[in-house]
Design a protein around this motif. Structure first.
Motif, short mmCIF file in Angstrom:
data_model
loop_
_atom_site.label_atom_id
_atom_site.label_comp_id
_atom_site.label_asym_id
_atom_site.label_seq_id
_atom_site.Cartn_x
_atom_site.Cartn_y
_atom_site.Cartn_z
N GLY A 203 0.80 -1.21 0.00
CA GLY A 203 0.00 0.00 0.00
C GLY A 203 0.83 1.27 0.00
O GLY A 203 0.29 2.36 -0.19
N SER A 204 2.16 1.16 0.24
CA SER A 204 3.03 2.35 0.23
C SER A 204 3.08 2.94 -1.18
O SER A 204 2.97 2.22 -2.18
CB SER A 204 4.43 1.99 0.69
OG SER A 204 4.42 1.44 1.98
N ASP A 205 3.28 4.23 -1.24
CA ASP A 205 3.37 4.91 -2.53
C ASP A 205 4.65 4.44 -3.24
O ASP A 205 5.77 4.69 -2.78
CB ASP A 205 3.41 6.42 -2.33
CG ASP A 205 3.29 7.19 -3.64
OD1 ASP A 205 3.54 6.59 -4.71
OD2 ASP A 205 2.95 8.38 -3.60
N ALA A 206 4.50 3.77 -4.37
CA ALA A 206 5.65 3.21 -5.07
C ALA A 206 6.54 4.29 -5.65
O ALA A 206 7.74 4.08 -5.84
CB ALA A 206 5.18 2.27 -6.18
N ARG A 207 5.97 5.49 -5.92
CA ARG A 207 6.79 6.56 -6.47
C ARG A 207 7.88 6.98 -5.49
O ARG A 207 9.02 7.25 -5.87
CB ARG A 207 5.89 7.76 -6.82
CG ARG A 207 5.13 7.61 -8.13
CD ARG A 207 4.21 8.79 -8.34
NE ARG A 207 3.06 8.68 -7.44
CZ ARG A 207 1.89 8.18 -7.78
NH1 ARG A 207 1.70 7.75 -9.01
NH2 ARG A 207 0.90 8.09 -6.93
#
Length: 825
Positions: free
Chosen positions: A151-155
């Motif tokens: 769920g972490s922002d991959a960017r």
């Protein structure tokens, strides 16, 4: 070289904490110190939900023609999302990057939930190419374990706010083919304190005699070889994302941790490395030249027949790598390799260049070796790679590593303290030269008005005072040097030889010929194809020590091979009607050609030295050559066109002669590669200066060229140089035209008959031209009829018919006496 901006910034911040610059400022910084930026490319913007996901379950869908998987992916929500994916390079439990519905990938590729392969795919599992990070689309991106929670922002995790900077590294600055070299240049440009990444790692390993046995054959040209063994690694351990990302942004495809680490250190320090599976090695490693007939299967699975000039790495089994170019398949690292032998060496740059060209196998390693790598950091790069390998894959480094070979010390260079200011015309502040030279890594000692400078090991280009002056001026900024355009001296115009060359080229072009530039090197066997006699002067060629192509080592001694090759290429591309010419120098070796020592540059050469240098050079006469094939006159509504024939190439000889201001004559000749019965010698007075005619059928067949192709070649420098200005005399009186048909033996050349007629006709003859040739029973066996058109004109009066007839009869009498001509009745 492509490099991530974040990597350069990280290295510079070691000496200047907190420093940062925009990509535009970095661009300006490189330009200030003389480097050109090819491209600055920000990573593509991805909008919408791009998150880290964990694959919890994989269902193989077997009812389709290709492998398809239905994956349950944890993306940090209450329930897993079902995503269809065709890639096979990930397993349950792996972390991946998922683009959820509503996200837009590069290329305006919008992601939405859709039904496919009988399932609803609620998103997409991404590869690096789909996210615009790299070019690898062979599988999806698998992230290292525990890099982030689902769920972490991959960017943020992937660092997609980075920028790729592509620097054009010129061949003389091989040290800049590394982050170490580029960051040093930026430190000079921004005047920052620089901490060298090539500081030796603090490890317990040390060089000694109990390391892996290595021997360097002096004939190999290698100067240093370092090797260390790392035992007990986990070959399945993945490369960390920070390393993978830097490789991909540099245009290098990640393969496995051990290989990725060697590539990473190469990019970081500029020292290529190679990893061998130690279990597949046997006995002593030897660096030597290849033996004739030896073979090596390289990592690309190609079986390569080695040349005795190739430098190879060998063990008791034979060659295991092409030194500086590519490793061998027999010692390749794989998923079962636990013991790794790391190699870092310095090889002969010329040998690496020739090997790469010979095998058409350019690699990232060979690019660096060709430009010279720093010979003093093989052990530094080796231990750096060994340290990273143990950190990522576990294992232990053998306490003793091998380091053989000698590195010659750098030669000190002296420079006048005032030289930079005197050269640039700028009064630089005191200490500028010392500060700038120390910035590039030099050791500087001042003694009065003289600096003694020891260049760093990575700058072999700093050899004389002028090189040091250039460094100071470069780092201080070329833009600060005042511009003073010198006054150009009055010109004398083109020389007579230059005017003649241009006149010949212009005349041929206006006659329908197209000028081309043939390759200056000949195929090695072209004279054998021609069946040229062994004693022919054209076989006395000059060989190039460092040819661009191994099968073209000789300079042209004739223009025809290159022209005929161009005919073949044009025919292969559908061009059938060709009229081409070339003007260029050929190189003819003579008995006096020999090597001479380099002339001094600190004084003017003596007359004897210049004479020896000039005398050692091969003859390089200027030739003109032309080739015709197909139609000389095009087909159209007016008819089928006209095939080129020998008269066309003979007319080209006439055009060349007129442009050169001399009379070129023809006589029957025989010269390879022309047809012996359809070749003419080109003469000036009685000297042969070239040949023209139809090429030999056997030569045309071997070279896959059309039958009846025509060619000429003339040595322009053998033609006397005429500086006379052509000013035609125009008579106001009308001409008298008469035709004359004569019968001669069939073996008498028409040119000889015409010359005899012209000699007998006297000064009243204005022009003579052959316009008809007839053979048949009317003139008898073994004889032929030649009909000439004669134009008579007087410059001071109107010529009478009787005067013209008398001149014609005199011409006939001369031809009868000279060549046995008889008037045809």
């Amino acid at each position: 070289m492509q490099v991530a901006q974040s990597w350069l910034t990280e290295v510079l911040q070691r000496g200047a904490p907190g420093w940062s610059a925009s990509s535009a400022q970095i661009d300006e910084g490189f330009v200030r110190v003389g480097f050109e930026i090819e491209e600055i490319r920000s990573l593509p913007v991805i909008t919408g939900p791009l998150v880290v996901g964990r694959v919890n379950h994989i269902e193989q869908l077997t009812e389709f023609k290709k492998p398809i998987r239905y994956c349950q992916v944890d993306v940090g929500e209450a329930a897993d999302r079902g995503i269809v994916c065709g890639a096979q390079n990930f397993a349950e439990g792996d972390l991946i990057v998922a683009a959820l519905p509503g996200s837009v990938l590069p290329g305006d590729f919008a992601i939405a939930a859709r039904k496919t392969y009988g399932r609803v795919s609620d998103g997409m599992i991404c590869s690096v190419s789909e996210m615009g990070i790299g070019n690898d689309h062979s599988g999806i991106l698998v992230l290292p374990p525990n890099i982030a929670a689902p769920g972490s922002d991959a960017r943020v995790v992937l660092g997609l706010d980075d920028t790729v900077i592509d620097v054009n590294v010129t061949p003389d600055r091989g040290y800049a083919f590394s982050v170490r070299g580029l960051s040093r240049e930026l430190a000079c440009s921004f005047d920052l304190e620089f901490v060298d990444p090539a500081d030796k790692p603090d490890l317990s390993a040390s060089a000694g005699d109990s390391g892996w046995p290595v021997r360097i054959d002096p004939a190999s040209g290698a100067t240093r070889y370092s090797a260390a063994v790392v035992r007990g690694i986990d070959p399945t351990a993945p490369s960390p994302w920070w390393l993978v990302k830097r490789l991909m942004l540099a245009g290098v495809r990640p393969i496995s941790a051990a290989v990725d680490i060697t590539n990473y250190v190469m990019l970081e320090l500029g020292q290529p490395l190679h990893a061998f599976d130690a279990a597949k090695l046997s006995g002593e490693i030897v660096v030597r030249r290849a033996l004739a007939g030896e073979k090596l299967t390289t990592l690309d699975d190609a079986v390569r027949v080695l040349d005795p000039e190739d430098v190879v790495i060998t063990d008791e089994s034979g060659p295991i790598a092409l030194a500086g170019v590519m490793g061998g398949a027999s010692t390749e690292i794989n998923l079962e390799s636990s013991d790794v032998l790391l190699e870092a060496a310095t090889f002969d740059p010329v040998a690496v260049f020739r090997t790469a060209k010979r095998h058409r196998l350019t690699s990232e390693a060979s690019k660096r070796f060709e430009r010279v790598v720093d010979p003093r950091i093989t052990d530094v790069a080796l231990l750096r790679a060994a340290q990273l390998l143990t950190e990522i894959c576990g294992g232990t480094i053998d306490p003793v590593y091998t380091d053989v070979g000698d590195v010659a010390p750098q030669t000190p260079v002296t420079m006048a303290l005032s030289a930079p200011s005197a050269t640039a015309g700028i009064a630089y502040p005191d200490g500028t030269a010392v500060r700038r030279l120390e910035q590039v890594g030099c050791e500087v000692a001042a003694s009065g008005d003289t600096l003694t400078v020891v260049p760093p090991s990575w700058r072999p280009d700093l050899r004389q005072s002028a090189d040091l002056v250039e460094e100071v001026l470069r780092l201080e900024g070329y833009e600060n040097i005042p511009v003073a355009v010198p006054t150009a001296p009055g010109g004398t115009g083109l020389t007579p030889a230059q005017r003649r060359r241009r006149s010949i080229g212009r005349s041929l072009a206006l006659s329908g010929y197209v000028e081309v530039l043939p390759y200056p090197f000949m195929p090695a066997d072209v004279f054998d194809v021609w069946n040229l006699p062994a004693d022919d002067p054209r076989r006395n060629t000059v060989k190039v020590l460092n040819p661009l192509e191994a099968d073209r080592p000789e300079l042209n001694s004739t223009l025809l091979p290159g022209l005929l090759e161009m005919v073949g290429r044009n025919l292969a591309r559908g061009q059938r009607d060709l009229s081409m010419f070339a003007i260029g120098q050929v190189v003819l070796a003579g008995a006096g050609v020999h090597p001479v020592p380099a002339l001094p540059v600190d004084r003017r050469p003596t007359d004897d030295e210049v004479a020896e240098l000039v005398g050692s050079l091969p003859a390089q006469p200027l030739h003109v050559a032309a080739v015709l094939t197909g139609l000389r006159e095009p087909a159209g509504p007016w008819g089928r066109g006209r095939q080129a024939d020998p008269t066309d190439v003979f007319d080209a000889v006439r055009i060349i002669g007129q442009a050169a201001g001399v009379e070129l004559t023809l006589r029957s000749g025989s010269e390879v590669p022309w047809h012996p019965g359809r070749c003419a010698d080109v003469l000036v007075d009685d000297s042969v200066v070239g040949w023209a005619g139809e090429l030999h059928p056997a030569v045309l067949e071997k070279m896959h060229l059309p039958a009846r192709s025509l060619a000429l070649e003339i040595n322009i420098d053998a033609v006397p140089l005429s500086e006379r200005l052509v000013s035609p005399r125009i008579s106001p009186y009308p001409p008298v035209l008469q035709d004359l048909a004569v019968v001669v033996a069939a073996d008498v050349a028409a040119a000889d008959v015409q010359a005899a007629l012209a000699a007998g006709a006297g000064e009243l003859l204005e022009s003579i031209a052959l316009f008809d040739v007839f053979t048949g029973e009317q003139v008898g066996d073994g004889r032929k009829s030649l009909t000439f058109s004669l134009r008579f004109r007087a410059s001071d009066r109107t010529l009478t018919e009787d005067e013209a007839t008398a001149a014609r009869d005199a011409a006939l009498a001369q031809a009868t006496a000279t060549v046995g001509a008889q008037m045809r009745s």
